[in-house]
Design a protein around this motif. Structure first.
Motif, short mmCIF file in Angstrom:
data_model
loop_
_atom_site.label_atom_id
_atom_site.label_comp_id
_atom_site.label_asym_id
_atom_site.label_seq_id
_atom_site.Cartn_x
_atom_site.Cartn_y
_atom_site.Cartn_z
N ALA A 109 18.17 43.95 -19.01
CA ALA A 109 18.33 44.52 -17.68
C ALA A 109 17.00 44.44 -16.95
N THR A 110 17.01 44.82 -15.67
CA THR A 110 15.76 44.98 -14.93
C THR A 110 15.24 46.38 -15.19
N ILE A 111 14.00 46.47 -15.71
CA ILE A 111 13.39 47.75 -16.04
C ILE A 111 12.21 47.98 -15.11
N ASN A 112 12.28 49.06 -14.34
CA ASN A 112 11.21 49.41 -13.41
C ASN A 112 10.22 50.34 -14.08
N MET A 113 8.95 49.98 -14.04
CA MET A 113 7.91 50.79 -14.66
C MET A 113 7.64 52.05 -13.82
N ASN A 114 7.45 53.14 -14.51
CA ASN A 114 7.17 54.41 -13.85
C ASN A 114 6.12 55.15 -14.67
N PRO A 115 4.93 55.36 -14.05
CA PRO A 115 4.53 54.98 -12.69
C PRO A 115 4.29 53.48 -12.57
N VAL A 116 4.19 53.00 -11.33
CA VAL A 116 3.84 51.61 -11.08
C VAL A 116 2.49 51.31 -11.74
N GLY A 117 2.41 50.19 -12.40
CA GLY A 117 1.19 49.81 -13.11
C GLY A 117 1.20 50.18 -14.58
N LYS A 118 2.22 50.89 -15.03
CA LYS A 118 2.31 51.28 -16.43
C LYS A 118 2.30 50.04 -17.33
N VAL A 138 9.48 45.14 -13.91
CA VAL A 138 9.02 45.21 -12.52
C VAL A 138 8.00 46.33 -12.40
N GLY A 139 6.82 45.99 -11.84
CA GLY A 139 5.83 47.01 -11.52
C GLY A 139 4.92 47.38 -12.66
N GLY A 140 4.84 46.59 -13.69
CA GLY A 140 3.96 46.89 -14.82
C GLY A 140 4.06 45.81 -15.87
N GLY A 141 3.61 46.14 -17.10
CA GLY A 141 3.61 45.10 -18.13
C GLY A 141 3.34 45.66 -19.50
N PHE A 142 2.57 44.91 -20.30
CA PHE A 142 2.34 45.24 -21.69
C PHE A 142 0.85 45.20 -22.01
N PHE A 143 0.44 46.10 -22.92
CA PHE A 143 -0.95 46.16 -23.39
C PHE A 143 -0.97 46.05 -24.90
N LEU A 144 -1.81 45.15 -25.43
CA LEU A 144 -1.97 44.96 -26.86
C LEU A 144 -3.41 45.30 -27.22
N GLY A 145 -3.60 46.41 -27.93
CA GLY A 145 -4.93 46.92 -28.20
C GLY A 145 -5.57 46.33 -29.46
N THR A 157 10.88 37.90 -17.11
CA THR A 157 10.23 37.90 -15.80
C THR A 157 9.45 39.20 -15.68
N ILE A 158 8.15 39.09 -15.47
CA ILE A 158 7.28 40.27 -15.27
C ILE A 158 6.64 40.10 -13.90
N ARG A 159 6.87 41.08 -13.00
CA ARG A 159 6.53 40.83 -11.59
C ARG A 159 6.22 42.12 -10.83
N ASP A 160 5.57 41.92 -9.72
CA ASP A 160 5.53 42.86 -8.59
C ASP A 160 4.90 44.22 -8.89
N SER A 161 3.66 44.18 -9.41
CA SER A 161 2.85 45.41 -9.36
C SER A 161 1.84 45.35 -8.23
N TYR A 162 1.92 44.34 -7.39
CA TYR A 162 0.99 44.14 -6.28
C TYR A 162 0.99 45.35 -5.35
N LEU A 191 5.82 34.91 -14.66
CA LEU A 191 4.83 35.95 -14.39
C LEU A 191 4.32 35.75 -12.97
N ARG A 192 4.41 36.83 -12.12
CA ARG A 192 4.05 36.64 -10.72
C ARG A 192 3.78 37.96 -9.99
N HIS A 193 2.92 37.83 -8.98
CA HIS A 193 2.72 38.86 -7.97
C HIS A 193 2.31 40.20 -8.57
N MET A 194 1.25 40.16 -9.39
CA MET A 194 0.74 41.39 -10.00
C MET A 194 -0.55 41.81 -9.29
N ALA A 195 -0.91 43.06 -9.50
CA ALA A 195 -2.09 43.58 -8.81
C ALA A 195 -3.38 42.98 -9.35
N ASP A 196 -3.37 42.62 -10.66
CA ASP A 196 -4.56 42.01 -11.24
C ASP A 196 -4.15 40.74 -11.98
#
Length: 687
Positions: A109-118, A138-145, A157-162, A191-196
């Motif tokens: 499904a489409t999963i919206n990150m909350n908060p944006v940038g999560k 949508v609005g975030g992504g993944f972190f691997l420490g 598709t990972i997109r739109d945290s811009y 992968l597209r249109h992210m803030a960083d």
């Protein structure tokens, strides 16, 4: 005088010479009827695919540097050892992605990150895969420490945290960020249109492969580094960078950065203008091959301290800096790979990158998989043959067909002993259409510095599992002896078998010295091999080993050595006294070599073992004038006359009458040396 011994195997290391000649297509196989490449015996249709309890995408493994064994991790296979779960909410995704257990997590499904940038903090041993084209973050992504390893992020598709600021300094919102992770595979994502960053590989992250992704509409696209250390090993191949300004990628202090078959496109008249393309910074060593740059400003740049070695790249409408200097490394010392033609890259990547409808989609659970497909362009379930072999479950109870689409697969392939009933089958109209090739030799140093491969370890394809089959393929070892005279050990195996009930049908097996090693799993185990309707080429001991093996209705082509001289041996059996050795039946021996320059074989007492009784029988076979009138030879101080060498009713200019130097079977003896006697109750059947 006995030849010096190969330290890896204990067998003589022959000082032979050969030339790499193109294989001519014989006009006829006199004793067995016409046999032309891909005609009578070619297999054009792939096997039918069946449903599976565990679909192939759930057990897929990485290529490139992510496939290299290091840091205690053997390649990258994600969560294949755990359960497969389907998620449709942020809570479900985070629950399984952060769990300590392995999981294959299907995002449906489409999963919206909350908060944006999560950014979800992914734990080790995970596969996160989109279900067809429906898996979106949508609005975030993944972190691997730090220390996180064995992670696959695929088909999403990972997109739109811009956040509205193009050069955003305040929002570090990435699609995938790694800080000190290792063995990570990012594949077939959009992968597209992210803030960083779309991808950030930071702080000594290593053994990373990024493949077949679309990266677009972004500023700081793909950064590698943020460290003073020089440890990162990364492979970046078959990615489409489109309307991305900078970091495409920027590679800082990477030990080994291998970039190939990428497409960097900047279209005129859009709101995004490229600043630069591939950047080698700090002490990075970069190899950049067969990539296509279109319209990019400063397509390839480097620091004075960094290295870039360019090979085969194309630049269309580019401007500014395009640099290369220094020495880098040879990626083939770390892993096998195959380059696509540079001219094909734009079309190939426009159609082949991003999420696939065939990945992550549900299948029925009625039966185990019977067919796995391999295609180098990403249209199959796997892009390498070894990846498909890796996906076969251990101790599989029934036949698994690995259907390999036409192409050249430069890799080594090993089918381990715990994966029986495997068939590797080319799906082209000719056995020439599907080629598995590599160039290790006995004396080739291993990349990890642990010595050389030895003869058996040099094999392009190694089959160690019982009931193995291969058909409609070319298997080649293209080791260049002339260019490697300094190596101590020039044996170079194309195909090695070390199992029982091995059926090799409609193959081309190419090499020079030690082309086809027919072995057993151990000295006390039986190893029956049946080779039919195939071509085998070589010059020294190129059909050898201790197996009980039949070469039937095939063409054996003799080759000159690297310096143009003619001399050699077809067989070198090392048979145990109670077993049958090598039988060449209803075949043809030919080749562009000098008359009277080749022996039918010699007796290999492996390791100087006097209890062995090497055996070769050649019967009902057409022999060219290349065969010596005294066709058998001693080896290692052992007389061939004390072992088992004979002929029966051979034909052609190389055939001869019975003598003490040329034993011939009587009709009574020949009746006990038929194919059925060798196979001992086993009837090879294609499956």
């Amino acid at each position: 005088m006995s030849a010096p011994r190969d330290r890896g195997t204990g067998r003589p290391r022959h000082r032979r010479r050969n030339t790499a000649l193109a294989i001519g297509v014989p006009l006829a196989l006199t004793a067995a009827g016409t046999l032309a490449y891909g005609s009578v015996f070619g297999i054009g249709a792939g096997a039918e695919e069946a449903s599976a309890a565990t679909p192939a995408w759930a057990t897929a493994t990485a290529d490139g540097f992510a496939s290299v064994n290091a840091l205690g991790q053997n390649g990258t296979y994600g969560g294949r050892d755990g359960r497969t779960v389907t998620v449709k909410t942020l809570a479900e995704l985070e629950k399984y992605a952060t769990a300590p257990e392995p999981y294959v997590i299907v995002v449906a499904a489409t999963i919206n990150m909350n908060p944006v940038g999560k950014e979800i903090k992914v734990a080790s041993d995970k596969t996160i895969v989109g279900s067809g084209t429906s898996g979106q973050i949508v609005g975030g992504g993944f972190f691997l420490g730090t220390g996180v390893h064995n992670v696959i992020i695929r088909n999403l598709t990972i997109r739109d945290s811009y956040q509205g600021v193009w050069n955003d300094k305040d929002h570090d919102f990435d699609a995938v960020q790694m800080d000190g992770a290792h063995h990570v595979w990012i594949d077939h994502n959009d992968l597209r249109h992210m803030a960083d960053g779309l991808i950030d590989v930071r702080k000594d992250s290593t053994n990373v492969t990024v493949s077949w992704n679309r990266l677009s509409n972004n500023n700081k696209t793909f950064g590698i580094g943020w460290t003073e250390n020089v440890v990162t090993d990364i492979t970046i191949h078959h990615n489409w960078f489109r309307e991305t300004e900078q970091r495409n990628p920027s590679t800082d202090n990477a030990a080994h950065a291998h970039l190939y078959n990428n497409y960097l496109e900047d279209t005129a008249g859009t709101t995004i203008a490229s600043s630069y393309g591939n950047y080698s910074r700090g002490r990075t060593k970069m190899v950049l091959e067969n990539s296509y740059f279109q319209g990019f400003n400063n397509p390839v740049i480097k620091d004075s301290t960094a290295a870039i070695v360019q090979k085969g790249n194309t630049f269309v409408g580019t401007s500014g800096r395009n640099e290369s200097a220094g020495t880098a490394f040879d990626p083939k010392t770390y892993y096998a790979y195959t380059l696509d033609k540079t001219a094909d890259v734009p079309t190939l990547l426009k159609s082949g990158t991003g999420p696939r409808s065939s990945i992550g989609t549900a299948t029925t659970t009625a039966a185990a998989a019977t067919t796995l497909t391999v295609a180098k362009d990403g249209s199959g379930q796997y892009s390498t043959v070894q990846a498909a072999v890796n996906a076969v479950p251990a101790n599989n109870p029934s036949r698994v067909v690995i259907a390999v689409k036409p192409g050249t697969y430069r890799e080594t392939v090993k089918v381990p002993a715990n994966k029986p009933h495997v068939t590797i089958q080319g799906t082209g109209g000719s056995r020439k259409d599907t080629v598995i090739v590599y160039n290790n030799a006995s004396g080739t140093p291993k990349p990890d510095g642990s010595g050389t491969y030895g003869t058996s370890g040099s094999a392009t394809v190694a089959a160690e599992a019982d009931d193995f089959q291969a058909r409609n393929l070319t298997i080649t070892n293209d080791f260049d002896e002339g260019a490697n005279q300094s190596l101590n050990g020039h044996q170079a195996v194309a195909l090695r078998t070390a199992a029982d009930k091995v059926f090799l049908d409609s193959l081309i097996i190419n090499g020079d010295q030690d082309t086809l090693l027919l072995d057993t799993a151990s000295a006390d185990k039986l190893g029956r091999v049946y080779v039919r309707n195939s071509y085998i080429t070589g010059n020294v001991d190129f059909i050898f080993g201790r197996a009980t093996a039949v070469i039937d209705q095939s063409i054996i082509t003799l080759k000159k050595r690297w310096n143009g001289t003619s001399a050699g041996y077809i067989t070198a059996p090392s048979t145990q006294a109670a077993r049958k050795g090598l039988l060449i039946n209803r075949s043809t021996v030919n080749g562009d070599v000098s008359a009277g320059s080749f022996y039918l074989g010699r007796n290999w007492h492996a390791g100087g073992d006097a209890t062995l009784r090497p055996q070769t029988t050649v019967r009902n076979t057409t022999l060219s004038a290349a065969i010596k009138s005294t066709p058998w030879s001693d080896m290692g101080g052992f007389s061939w006359k004390n072992d088992r060498f004979a002929e029966y009713k051979n034909m052609g200019p190389g055939a001869g009458s019975a003598s003490s130097d040329r034993p011939q079977l009587t009709d009574t003896q020949a009746a006990d040396q038929e194919v059925a006697d060798w196979l001992g109750g086993w009837t090879p059947t294609a499956s």
